[in-house]
Motif scaffolding. Structure first.
Motif, mmCIF file in Angstrom:
data_model
loop_
_atom_site.group_PDB
_atom_site.id
_atom_site.type_symbol
_atom_site.label_atom_id
_atom_site.label_comp_id
_atom_site.label_asym_id
_atom_site.label_seq_id
_atom_site.Cartn_x
_atom_site.Cartn_y
_atom_site.Cartn_z
ATOM 1 N N LEU A 1 -1.984 -49.548 20.999
ATOM 2 C CA LEU A 1 -0.545 -49.239 20.750
ATOM 3 C C LEU A 1 0.079 -48.426 21.906
ATOM 4 N N GLY A 2 -0.841 -47.635 22.486
ATOM 5 C CA GLY A 2 -0.547 -46.862 24.002
ATOM 6 C C GLY A 2 -0.130 -47.793 24.901
ATOM 7 N N ALA A 3 -1.352 -48.934 25.041
ATOM 8 C CA ALA A 3 -1.116 -49.917 25.986
ATOM 9 C C ALA A 3 0.310 -50.623 25.905
ATOM 10 N N ILE A 4 0.518 -51.144 24.591
ATOM 11 C CA ILE A 4 1.901 -51.962 24.527
ATOM 12 C C ILE A 4 2.889 -51.084 24.915
ATOM 13 N N THR A 5 3.057 -50.029 24.311
ATOM 14 C CA THR A 5 4.100 -48.949 24.632
ATOM 15 C C THR A 5 4.395 -48.885 25.947
ATOM 16 N N ALA A 6 3.412 -48.772 26.807
ATOM 17 C CA ALA A 6 3.625 -48.621 28.343
ATOM 18 C C ALA A 6 4.094 -50.186 28.812
ATOM 19 N N ALA A 7 3.631 -50.962 28.482
ATOM 20 C CA ALA A 7 4.072 -52.317 28.878
ATOM 21 C C ALA A 7 5.423 -52.466 28.687
ATOM 22 N N GLY A 8 5.848 -52.249 27.344
ATOM 23 C CA GLY A 8 7.179 -52.270 27.204
ATOM 24 C C GLY A 8 8.175 -51.467 28.003
ATOM 25 N N VAL A 9 7.777 -50.151 28.138
ATOM 26 C CA VAL A 9 8.508 -49.506 29.278
ATOM 27 C C VAL A 9 8.468 -50.038 30.639
ATOM 28 N N LEU A 10 7.342 -50.851 31.206
ATOM 29 C CA LEU A 10 7.440 -51.694 32.323
ATOM 30 C C LEU A 10 8.310 -52.796 32.178
ATOM 31 N N TYR A 11 8.219 -53.536 31.220
ATOM 32 C CA TYR A 11 9.039 -54.417 31.149
ATOM 33 C C TYR A 11 10.646 -54.275 31.246
ATOM 34 N N VAL A 12 10.935 -53.230 30.489
ATOM 35 C CA VAL A 12 12.450 -53.051 30.692
ATOM 36 C C VAL A 12 12.880 -52.545 32.109
ATOM 37 N N VAL A 13 11.875 -51.961 32.686
ATOM 38 C CA VAL A 13 12.353 -51.238 34.285
ATOM 39 C C VAL A 13 12.234 -52.514 35.056
ATOM 40 N N PHE A 14 11.115 -53.500 34.686
ATOM 41 C CA PHE A 14 11.191 -54.678 35.696
ATOM 42 C C PHE A 14 12.211 -55.479 35.704
ATOM 43 N N LEU A 15 12.697 -55.672 34.473
ATOM 44 C CA LEU A 15 13.948 -56.578 34.303
ATOM 45 C C LEU A 15 15.305 -56.089 34.854
ATOM 46 N N LEU B 1 2.638 -68.318 37.429
ATOM 47 C CA LEU B 1 2.064 -67.718 38.521
ATOM 48 C C LEU B 1 0.861 -66.879 38.269
ATOM 49 N N PRO B 2 -0.010 -66.711 39.213
ATOM 50 C CA PRO B 2 -1.227 -65.522 39.177
ATOM 51 C C PRO B 2 -0.606 -64.116 39.329
ATOM 52 N N GLY B 3 -1.081 -63.266 38.465
ATOM 53 C CA GLY B 3 -0.840 -62.158 38.269
ATOM 54 C C GLY B 3 0.591 -61.929 38.065
ATOM 55 N N ALA B 4 1.241 -62.601 37.002
ATOM 56 C CA ALA B 4 2.561 -62.309 36.556
ATOM 57 C C ALA B 4 2.352 -61.294 35.693
ATOM 58 N N PHE B 5 3.313 -60.306 35.862
ATOM 59 C CA PHE B 5 3.551 -59.084 35.162
ATOM 60 C C PHE B 5 2.350 -58.484 35.193
ATOM 61 N N ALA B 6 1.616 -58.188 36.312
ATOM 62 C CA ALA B 6 0.328 -57.677 36.372
ATOM 63 C C ALA B 6 -0.860 -57.990 35.430
ATOM 64 N N ASP B 7 -0.709 -59.191 34.999
ATOM 65 C CA ASP B 7 -1.873 -59.515 33.733
ATOM 66 C C ASP B 7 -2.889 -60.041 34.499
ATOM 67 N N ASN B 8 -3.885 -60.345 33.682
ATOM 68 C CA ASN B 8 -5.205 -60.897 34.107
ATOM 69 C C ASN B 8 -5.403 -62.525 33.836
ATOM 70 N N GLY B 9 -6.175 -63.292 34.485
ATOM 71 C CA GLY B 9 -6.043 -64.566 34.609
ATOM 72 C C GLY B 9 -7.120 -65.322 35.019
ATOM 73 N N ARG C 1 -5.590 -53.291 27.991
ATOM 74 C CA ARG C 1 -4.828 -53.390 29.258
ATOM 75 C C ARG C 1 -4.349 -54.730 29.343
ATOM 76 N N SER C 2 -5.243 -55.873 29.147
ATOM 77 C CA SER C 2 -5.137 -57.142 29.113
ATOM 78 C C SER C 2 -3.954 -57.895 28.114
ATOM 79 N N ILE C 3 -4.194 -57.117 26.859
ATOM 80 C CA ILE C 3 -3.385 -57.689 25.628
ATOM 81 C C ILE C 3 -1.948 -57.149 25.820
ATOM 82 N N SER C 4 -1.642 -55.944 26.199
ATOM 83 C CA SER C 4 -0.358 -55.477 26.490
ATOM 84 C C SER C 4 0.423 -56.127 27.658
ATOM 85 N N GLN C 5 -0.148 -56.490 28.751
ATOM 86 C CA GLN C 5 0.722 -57.240 29.525
ATOM 87 C C GLN C 5 0.721 -58.713 29.089
ATOM 88 N N ALA C 6 -0.144 -59.145 28.601
ATOM 89 C CA ALA C 6 -0.078 -60.691 28.083
ATOM 90 C C ALA C 6 1.214 -60.892 26.967
#
Length: 234
Positions: free
Chosen positions: A89-103, A114-122, A191-196
């Motif tokens: 829950l903490g990771a997903i909430t933070a990713a949501g904040v980052l998403y709002v700011v990023f857009l 693309l590799p590293g999209a939204f700082a995710d792992n691949g 960390r991976s789930i929240s970004q994905a």
């Protein structure tokens, strides 16, 4: 309940600081912090979080760490699932904040091809430098295993607990220096789930690796620590 809130806020801080630095500060031409800066950012989030919240919850901020603690006998089975849920829950909430700011940026677009999209792992086409699934699995497993060893050792009764946060933070920095070019560094399923969740595409289908490899590494280390490394008299 305080320990679960501590895990929520600590994991939020880790994702916000680590992934946020990768999204907003790493690639600015001429002044960007690059791989080294991102590695330091992840290390600093764990270091500061460990000192601020560690006394409350132990400062796991990572389902793999909690699983390693459980297997090694440092965390009860009653606490394991609430810890993991709090971290997710903490990771997903933070990713949501980052998403709002990023857009909100004028030129920021999430391209999940693309590799590293939204700082995710691949891995494969989504690896920063094209490493395949075997390389990705091995490095995530091994680095998580050693991360858990450092945590268990630094927080052992015989260790100087005043320096535990420094050792753990520097270890995570080193881990990122090794593996950012390979997988963009996970060693943390939350960390991976929240970004994905926010980037979507094949990043969702590759999550199996960034969940299973860190967990397997944590289980192996928990067993090794409990039966081969831990001093039963301590």
């Amino acid at each position: 309940m305080k320990n679960y809130f501590a895990e929520y806020f600590g994991t939020f801080w880790l994702v916000l600081g680590g992934c946020g630095s990768a999204l907003f500060a790493a690639g600015i031409p001429g002044v960007g912090i690059g791989f080294l800066g991102v590695a330091l950012a992840f290390g600093l989030t764990v270091l500061t979080g460990a000192y601020a919240l560690g006394p409350i919850s132990g400062g796991h901020f990572n389902p793999a760490v909690s699983i390693g603690m459980f297997v090694s006998g440092r965390l009860s089975y009653k606490e394991l699932l609430p810890y993991i849920c709090s971290q997710l829950l903490g990771a997903i909430t933070a990713a949501g904040v980052l998403y709002v700011v990023f857009l909100g940026g004028e030129t920021t677009v999430i391209d999940n091809n693309l590799p590293g999209a939204f700082a995710d792992n691949g891995y494969g086409d989504l690896s920063p430098t094209g490493f395949d699934v075997i390389s990705a699995f091995v490095i995530e497993l091994v680095l998580t295993a050693f991360f858990i060893i450092v945590i268990l050792g630094a927080t052992d009764k015989k260790a100087n607990s005043k320096f535990a946060g420094i050792a753990i933070g520097l270890c995570l920095t080193l881990i990122h220096l090794i593996s950012i070019p390979i997988t963009n560094t996970s060693v943390n399923p939350a960390r991976s789930i929240s970004q994905a969740i926010f980037v979507g595409g094949d990043y969702i289908f590759q999550l199996w690796l960034f969940i299973s490899a860190p967990i397997l590494g944590a289980v192996i280390t928990g067993v090794v620590w409990k039966y081969l490394l831990e001093d039963s008299k301590s």
